[in-house]
Design a protein around this motif. Sequence first.
Motif, short mmCIF file in Angstrom:
data_model
loop_
_atom_site.label_atom_id
_atom_site.label_comp_id
_atom_site.label_asym_id
_atom_site.label_seq_id
_atom_site.Cartn_x
_atom_site.Cartn_y
_atom_site.Cartn_z
N ILE A 1 5.77 6.94 2.27
CA ILE A 1 7.08 6.34 2.52
C ILE A 1 7.16 5.88 3.97
O ILE A 1 7.67 4.79 4.26
CB ILE A 1 8.21 7.34 2.19
CG1 ILE A 1 8.35 7.49 0.69
CG2 ILE A 1 9.54 6.87 2.78
CD1 ILE A 1 9.35 8.55 0.27
N PHE A 2 6.66 6.70 4.88
CA PHE A 2 6.66 6.35 6.30
C PHE A 2 5.84 5.09 6.55
O PHE A 2 6.27 4.19 7.28
CB PHE A 2 6.12 7.53 7.12
CG PHE A 2 6.16 7.31 8.59
CD1 PHE A 2 7.36 7.26 9.28
CD2 PHE A 2 4.97 7.16 9.30
CE1 PHE A 2 7.39 7.05 10.63
CE2 PHE A 2 4.99 6.95 10.66
CZ PHE A 2 6.21 6.89 11.34
N ILE A 3 4.67 4.99 5.93
CA ILE A 3 3.82 3.80 6.08
C ILE A 3 4.52 2.57 5.49
O ILE A 3 4.49 1.48 6.06
CB ILE A 3 2.44 4.03 5.44
CG1 ILE A 3 1.67 5.04 6.29
CG2 ILE A 3 1.66 2.73 5.30
CD1 ILE A 3 0.36 5.48 5.69
N LEU B 1 0.82 -1.21 0.00
CA LEU B 1 0.00 0.00 0.00
C LEU B 1 0.86 1.26 0.00
O LEU B 1 0.55 2.23 -0.69
CB LEU B 1 -0.93 0.01 1.21
CG LEU B 1 -2.12 -0.94 1.14
CD1 LEU B 1 -2.89 -0.91 2.45
CD2 LEU B 1 -3.01 -0.59 -0.01
N GLY B 2 1.94 1.25 0.77
CA GLY B 2 2.83 2.40 0.79
C GLY B 2 3.43 2.67 -0.57
O GLY B 2 3.46 3.82 -1.03
N MET B 3 3.88 1.62 -1.26
CA MET B 3 4.46 1.80 -2.59
C MET B 3 3.41 2.23 -3.60
O MET B 3 3.66 3.10 -4.43
CB MET B 3 5.13 0.50 -3.04
CG MET B 3 6.40 0.19 -2.30
SD MET B 3 7.11 -1.42 -2.69
CE MET B 3 6.97 -1.53 -4.43
N HIS B 4 2.24 1.61 -3.53
CA HIS B 4 1.18 1.90 -4.50
C HIS B 4 0.73 3.36 -4.41
O HIS B 4 0.65 4.06 -5.43
CB HIS B 4 0.01 0.95 -4.27
CG HIS B 4 -1.16 1.19 -5.17
ND1 HIS B 4 -1.14 0.86 -6.50
CD2 HIS B 4 -2.37 1.75 -4.93
CE1 HIS B 4 -2.29 1.19 -7.04
NE2 HIS B 4 -3.06 1.73 -6.11
N TYR B 5 0.44 3.80 -3.20
CA TYR B 5 -0.06 5.17 -3.05
C TYR B 5 1.06 6.20 -3.14
O TYR B 5 0.79 7.36 -3.42
CB TYR B 5 -0.84 5.32 -1.74
CG TYR B 5 -2.19 4.64 -1.84
CD1 TYR B 5 -3.15 5.12 -2.72
CD2 TYR B 5 -2.49 3.53 -1.09
CE1 TYR B 5 -4.38 4.51 -2.84
CE2 TYR B 5 -3.72 2.90 -1.20
CZ TYR B 5 -4.66 3.41 -2.08
OH TYR B 5 -5.88 2.79 -2.19
N TYR B 6 2.31 5.80 -2.92
CA TYR B 6 3.43 6.71 -3.14
C TYR B 6 3.51 7.09 -4.62
O TYR B 6 3.70 8.24 -4.98
CB TYR B 6 4.74 6.08 -2.68
CG TYR B 6 5.96 6.87 -3.09
CD1 TYR B 6 6.34 8.00 -2.38
CD2 TYR B 6 6.72 6.49 -4.19
CE1 TYR B 6 7.45 8.73 -2.76
CE2 TYR B 6 7.83 7.22 -4.57
CZ TYR B 6 8.19 8.34 -3.85
OH TYR B 6 9.28 9.07 -4.23
#
Length: 115
Positions: A54-56, A36-41
């Motif tokens: 990135i934090f997530i 999810l972090g990579m996808h929404y980043y």
Amino acid sequence: MKKLLLLLAAVVLVFIILGTLGPLLGLAFALAFVFLGMHYYVKSNSVFSKVIWIFIGLIGLLMAVSNIPALVGLVAIVLLYALYKKWKNEDITLPIKEEDDPFTNFENEWSKITK
């Protein structure tokens, strides 16, 4: 005797998988955080949202690293699959297409050129 040893090994592997079920679920949850972090980043536009994602993702990565016992469960799952294939007298093969292999393609093209 061989079937008995395969059955005994399968029972031991099932107990290992059941014993590491908690870490396996934790690893799946952590990898979902990383995904999810990579996808929404990638989808985000502002700098603030990129930093948050990135934090997530880093939190998920740290959670995944803390679930190292899940690797024992993953290895047990792979070995149980191999034992199942061995029980059915099937070969364990990796699905690799030869036309995707660059070295095989090179050899085929080279033999066509040198003819």
